[in-house]
Design a protein around this motif. Structure first.
Motif, PDB file in Angstrom:
ATOM      1  N   UNK A  84       0.847  -1.195   0.000  1.00  0.00           N
ATOM      2  CA  UNK A  84       0.000   0.000   0.000  1.00  0.00           C
ATOM      3  C   UNK A  84       0.882   1.244   0.000  1.00  0.00           C
ATOM      4  N   UNK A  85       0.271   2.345  -0.383  1.00  0.00           N
ATOM      5  CA  UNK A  85       0.960   3.617  -0.331  1.00  0.00           C
ATOM      6  C   UNK A  85       1.206   3.995   1.132  1.00  0.00           C
ATOM      7  N   UNK A  86       2.399   4.493   1.450  1.00  0.00           N
ATOM      8  CA  UNK A  86       2.685   4.841   2.843  1.00  0.00           C
ATOM      9  C   UNK A  86       1.680   5.805   3.445  1.00  0.00           C
ATOM     10  N   UNK A  87       1.182   6.746   2.619  1.00  0.00           N
ATOM     11  CA  UNK A  87       0.245   7.714   3.171  1.00  0.00           C
ATOM     12  C   UNK A  87      -1.087   7.082   3.558  1.00  0.00           C
ATOM     13  N   UNK A  88      -1.364   5.864   3.018  1.00  0.00           N
ATOM     14  CA  UNK A  88      -2.630   5.188   3.322  1.00  0.00           C
ATOM     15  C   UNK A  88      -2.555   4.335   4.582  1.00  0.00           C
ATOM     16  N   UNK A  89      -1.370   4.068   5.082  1.00  0.00           N
ATOM     17  CA  UNK A  89      -1.263   3.191   6.248  1.00  0.00           C
ATOM     18  C   UNK A  89      -0.580   3.854   7.432  1.00  0.00           C
ATOM     19  N   UNK A  90       0.149   4.947   7.192  1.00  0.00           N
ATOM     20  CA  UNK A  90       0.824   5.624   8.292  1.00  0.00           C
ATOM     21  C   UNK A  90      -0.044   6.757   8.827  1.00  0.00           C
ATOM     22  N   UNK A  91       0.185   7.084  10.090  1.00  0.00           N
ATOM     23  CA  UNK A  91      -0.498   8.244  10.648  1.00  0.00           C
ATOM     24  C   UNK A  91      -0.050   9.496   9.891  1.00  0.00           C
ATOM     25  N   UNK A  92      -0.930  10.461   9.679  1.00  0.00           N
ATOM     26  CA  UNK A  92      -0.567  11.662   8.901  1.00  0.00           C
ATOM     27  C   UNK A  92       0.681  12.358   9.443  1.00  0.00           C
ATOM     28  N   UNK A  93       0.816  12.440  10.760  1.00  0.00           N
ATOM     29  CA  UNK A  93       1.974  13.118  11.330  1.00  0.00           C
ATOM     30  C   UNK A  93       3.268  12.402  10.974  1.00  0.00           C
ATOM     31  N   UNK A  94       3.251  11.068  11.118  1.00  0.00           N
ATOM     32  CA  UNK A  94       4.451  10.309  10.803  1.00  0.00           C
ATOM     33  C   UNK A  94       4.763  10.370   9.311  1.00  0.00           C
ATOM     34  N   UNK A  95       3.713  10.291   8.488  1.00  0.00           N
ATOM     35  CA  UNK A  95       3.946  10.318   7.038  1.00  0.00           C
ATOM     36  C   UNK A  95       4.566  11.636   6.618  1.00  0.00           C
ATOM     37  N   UNK A  96       4.039  12.754   7.111  1.00  0.00           N
ATOM     38  CA  UNK A  96       4.561  14.056   6.719  1.00  0.00           C
ATOM     39  C   UNK A  96       5.990  14.235   7.213  1.00  0.00           C
ATOM     40  N   UNK A  97       6.274  13.758   8.390  1.00  0.00           N
ATOM     41  CA  UNK A  97       7.628  13.874   8.926  1.00  0.00           C
ATOM     42  C   UNK A  97       8.618  13.078   8.079  1.00  0.00           C
ATOM     43  N   UNK A  98       8.244  11.854   7.725  1.00  0.00           N
ATOM     44  CA  UNK A  98       9.133  11.024   6.913  1.00  0.00           C
ATOM     45  C   UNK A  98       9.240  11.558   5.489  1.00  0.00           C
ATOM     46  N   UNK A  99       8.150  12.086   4.976  1.00  0.00           N
ATOM     47  CA  UNK A  99       8.148  12.625   3.608  1.00  0.00           C
ATOM     48  C   UNK A  99       9.087  13.825   3.518  1.00  0.00           C
ATOM     49  N   UNK A 100       9.024  14.713   4.519  1.00  0.00           N
ATOM     50  CA  UNK A 100       9.921  15.873   4.528  1.00  0.00           C
ATOM     51  C   UNK A 100      11.368  15.430   4.655  1.00  0.00           C
ATOM     52  N   UNK A 101      11.619  14.504   5.517  1.00  0.00           N
ATOM     53  CA  UNK A 101      12.977  14.009   5.713  1.00  0.00           C
ATOM     54  C   UNK A 101      13.533  13.368   4.444  1.00  0.00           C
ATOM     55  N   UNK A 102      12.707  12.554   3.793  1.00  0.00           N
ATOM     56  CA  UNK A 102      13.168  11.869   2.582  1.00  0.00           C
ATOM     57  C   UNK A 102      13.340  12.844   1.417  1.00  0.00           C
ATOM     58  N   UNK A 103      12.508  13.846   1.369  1.00  0.00           N
ATOM     59  CA  UNK A 103      12.659  14.847   0.298  1.00  0.00           C
ATOM     60  C   UNK A 103      13.954  15.621   0.473  1.00  0.00           C
ATOM     61  N   UNK A 104      14.235  16.009   1.702  1.00  0.00           N
ATOM     62  CA  UNK A 104      15.490  16.713   1.923  1.00  0.00           C
ATOM     63  C   UNK A 104      16.681  15.840   1.552  1.00  0.00           C
ATOM     64  N   UNK A 105      16.599  14.594   1.923  1.00  0.00           N
ATOM     65  CA  UNK A 105      17.667  13.671   1.560  1.00  0.00           C
ATOM     66  C   UNK A 105      17.750  13.507   0.056  1.00  0.00           C
ATOM     67  N   UNK A 106      16.585  13.464  -0.599  1.00  0.00           N
ATOM     68  CA  UNK A 106      16.562  13.287  -2.058  1.00  0.00           C
ATOM     69  C   UNK A 106      17.115  14.531  -2.765  1.00  0.00           C
ATOM     70  N   UNK A 107      16.789  15.724  -2.248  1.00  0.00           N
ATOM     71  CA  UNK A 107      17.312  16.952  -2.850  1.00  0.00           C
ATOM     72  C   UNK A 107      18.821  17.012  -2.706  1.00  0.00           C
ATOM     73  N   UNK A 108      19.315  16.638  -1.544  1.00  0.00           N
ATOM     74  CA  UNK A 108      20.776  16.663  -1.360  1.00  0.00           C
ATOM     75  C   UNK A 108      21.455  15.693  -2.324  1.00  0.00           C
ATOM     76  N   UNK A 109      20.856  14.540  -2.527  1.00  0.00           N
ATOM     77  CA  UNK A 109      21.438  13.577  -3.461  1.00  0.00           C
ATOM     78  C   UNK A 109      21.386  14.104  -4.890  1.00  0.00           C
ATOM     79  N   UNK A 110      20.266  14.740  -5.238  1.00  0.00           N
ATOM     80  CA  UNK A 110      20.139  15.269  -6.605  1.00  0.00           C
ATOM     81  C   UNK A 110      21.100  16.433  -6.837  1.00  0.00           C
TER      82      UNK A 110
END
Length: 702
Positions: A226-252
């Motif tokens: 399933x999509x992470x946003x469909x199974x994780x609590x909204x707070x946890x999903x947004x926190x992980x999404x922001x963290x992963x985006x920052x990591x992804x931007x640094x890699x890019x």
């Protein structure tokens, strides 16, 4: 109990039972089950009872502790398919054996087949009040609701979810509760609540269960499906999404610098739409989720590993009247020792291997292990209580485990300890006097004399004729300052036991000593003993206590009474050696307190005549030829406490006699069990061993 139950229907289901009271990690609850009341039997319209019902019913009630009689009755009712008979039998049986979860299931199924769905639910609820630790009974109850509720109604899913929460709060921390957690997860999936299913899986990842690794596999499968946003609590999903985006931007950014060096002059970097969650980002979120859960999983695996051998040593976690062997009892004690040591966090045995200790049945303290902030501490008071409650399912008929639980709870809560006494004495151990008397002692110690009296009175009513219970009642009243009531209880016991001479003599001695020592009324005490001798003229303990009464008075006034008591004992049908000892006591009293040498010589001559009549061995002992060690042996072979040193063999003993009676040690219903209270074996403790050597200097040989 030594009664073995016959093969029961659905006995195979019992092999899966693992009673446990537990709470969901987020909300621990008190493991104390609420008191339950059996639902009244509902009469139907089927007319008369089956032919053999009354016979089997009478057999079960005439011997209510015979488990086989009850199972015969229940099997007969089941074979006859008679609802009224089955109801009546099940209600009576479960009131006595509420931990037999299989019969609660049978009762609920009986009502469901009869079309009484509401009644079936009530039966399940009553069963879960009696045994909230049963994973199987919770699952049966949930399946009953799933089969009878209209799931199209909006309140039905809410009720099912509420029951699931109650179930995991009561039994979810059981080492074998995996089926309950799996059922909860699957039901949430069927309802389309993927986020709720993930939350349940998150909770069980922190619980040490037998199939802990399968729950982690299911969580991974659920996350990848399933999509992470469909199974994780909204707070946890947004926190992980922001963290992963920052990591992804640094890699890019780093990648872009490398690509810019290789890009042809004038060619620009391709644009990436802002705010788009690519599959690559979703995969990074999943990886981050697993990184966090993996720490929880590793910590939980450590807890499972420490418990594994303790759990593996438990072969019968369900209730049965058949006795457990010593290895099973030791396994439970060892498990409790370990869990309590974890609570105390004692580092002194940190090098002890818990697995090895579990197999050896030793007390252990496991190695201290760090627990992550995400994992609730399992070594707490609640965990210890859970294990005690589980133990009290398999070991419900063993007083030692109830007492141990009470001793654990009492420093924390007197009320909780009292509730355990109530459960033990009023449901499971109704015919065990020791724990009832400990309950009475508990109540007296905490100042509730009314409850202490009630407990002892109920015990005596349930098991009439127990001398130790009557003595405890008399002692309770004496300590409470109610000497008249204490005396009345003993007088009643004396009057009621006239048909049993041994018991009558026992109570008479107790009453006489109360009147003498506390009532300061030797005349009444003497009368009690003399009346007892009319019924038991061959009871040497009565003569001995009467003699003690006489010698304890004024020596100038009691000389005649002492010699009269000795004369009466010599005329009674007593053993020769006993008569010789009484004669010796009379002679010693005359030597110690007589006013004339003529009276002493008269008693001495009578004593010599008795020795000649009853045999020469005693004469030899009197003349000092017999080993003093032999005379200092009691009837049961044990040495008398007061030994005469060889250097003192010719010195008269002046130490006064010790008290005749000791302390209530063994709880037995027979007169013989209290012999140590008033019987001085061979009367050696009076100091009569080989004491007559000194008389050779005073009296001529006869």
């Amino acid at each position: 109990m030594e009664v073995s139950a016959p093969p029961l229907i659905e006995m195979a289901e019992m092999l899966e039972e693992n009673g446990s009271v537990a709470a969901a990690p987020e909300a621990p609850v008190d493991p104390e089950p609420p008191s339950f009341t059996m639902p009244p039997a509902v009469e139907d319209e089927e007319g008369e009872l089956p032919a053999d019902f009354e016979r089997l019913w009478k057999a079960a009630h005439d011997n209510p502790h015979d488990f086989t009689s009850w199972t015969d009755l229940l099997q007969y009712c089941e074979q006859e398919s008679h609802i009224t008979a089955s109801r009546r039998a099940l209600v009576a049986f479960l009131a006595r054996y509420p931990l037999c979860y299989g019969y609660w299931k049978k009762f609920a199924d009986l009502e469901r087949r009869a079309g009484n769905n509401t009644k079936a639910e009530e039966v399940c609820e009553q069963g879960l009040q009696a045994i909230p630790l049963s994973v199987d009974l919770w699952i049966h109850y949930i399946n009953l609701l799933l089969g009878t509720l209209d799931m199209n109604l909006p309140e039905s899913p809410k009720r099912i979810r509420s029951v699931f929460e109650d179930a995991v709060a009561a039994a979810g921390l059981d080492f074998h509760s995996d089926r309950l957690w799996d059922l909860y997860v699957e039901w949430e999936k069927e309802q389309g609540n993927m986020r709720n299913a993930a939350a349940v899986l998150d909770r069980v990842l922190k619980v040490p269960t037998q199939l802990y690794n399968t729950h982690y596999d299911k969580f991974k499968e659920h996350l990848n499906g399933h999509e992470p946003k469909d199974i994780l609590l909204p707070e946890e999903y947004e926190e992980l999404r922001t963290l992963c985006r920052q990591s992804q931007k640094a890699e890019r950014a780093e990648q872009a610098q490398e690509e810019e060096k290789e890009r042809p002059p004038g060619e620009e970097e391709p644009a990436t739409p802002e705010g788009t969650d690519t599959e690559e980002l979703m995969q990074k979120i999943r990886e981050q989720v697993l990184v966090q859960r993996d720490k929880v999983y590793q910590d939980n695996e450590g807890e499972v590993r420490k418990r594994w051998h303790f759990e593996d040593a438990i072969k019968r976690p369900y209730f049965h009247v058949k006795s457990l062997d010593r290895l099973q009892l030791r396994a439970w004690h060892s498990y409790l020792d370990w869990e309590i040591s974890e609570l105390n966090n004692d580092p002194k045995d940190s090098n002890q291997d818990p697995n090895q200790a579990a197999s050896e049945g030793l007390e252990v303290t496991a190695q201290t292990q760090e627990v992550s902030e995400d994992l609730p501490a399992v070594h707490d008071d609640h965990r210890v209580r859970i294990l005690f409650e589980r133990c009290l399912i398999a070991c419900a008929l063993y007083e030692e485990f109830w007492i141990r639980y009470i001793q654990y709870l009492e420093p924390q809560s007197v009320e909780e300890a009292r509730a355990i006494f109530k459960r033990a004495c009023e449901i499971h151990l109704t015919n065990k006097p020791n724990i009832h008397m400990q309950w009475a002692t508990f109540e007296e110690r905490h100042g509730d004399l009314t409850e202490a009296r009630r407990v002892l009175e109920a015990m005596e009513k349930n098991l009439p004729g127990l001398a130790m219970v009557r003595l405890r009642r008399a002692a309770l009243e004496r300590r409470a300052g109610q000497l008249d009531q204490s005396e009345a209880l003993l007088q009643e016991a004396v009057a009621d036991s006239k048909e049993k001479p041994m018991l009558h003599a026992f109570y008479s001695i107790k009453l006489a000593r109360l009147l003498l020592k506390l009532g300061r009324n030797p005349s009444r005490a003497r009368r009690v003993l003399q009346e007892a001798l009319e019924i038991s003229p061959d009871n040497d303990k009565l003569y001995l206590n009467l003699l003690e009464l006489e010698v304890s008075g004024d020596p100038w006034a009691s000389s005649e009474a002492v010699q009269e008591c000795v004369t009466r004992a010599l005329a009674a049908p007593l053993a020769p050696h006993t008569k010789i000892l009484f004669s010796q006591r009379g002679l010693q009293f005359a030597e110690d307190y007589s006013n004339s040498i003529q009276s002493v010589l008269s008693v001495y001559e009578e004593h010599q005549k008795l020795l000649k009549e009853l045999g020469g061995t005693k004469r030899g002992a009197e003349n000092g030829d017999e080993d003093s060690e032999k005379l200092s042996k009691s009837d049961d072979g044990s040495a008398v406490a007061a030994q005469i040193p060889p250097t003192m063999s010719h010195v008269p003993i002046t130490t006064p006699p010790p008290p005749m009676m000791g302390t209530d040690v063994n709880a037995q219903a027979s007169y013989g069990g209290y012999s140590s209270w008033y019987q001085q074996p061979q009367y050696g403790s009076y100091g009569y061993q080989n004491t007559w050597n000194y008389n050779q200097g005073y009296y001529p040989p006869s």
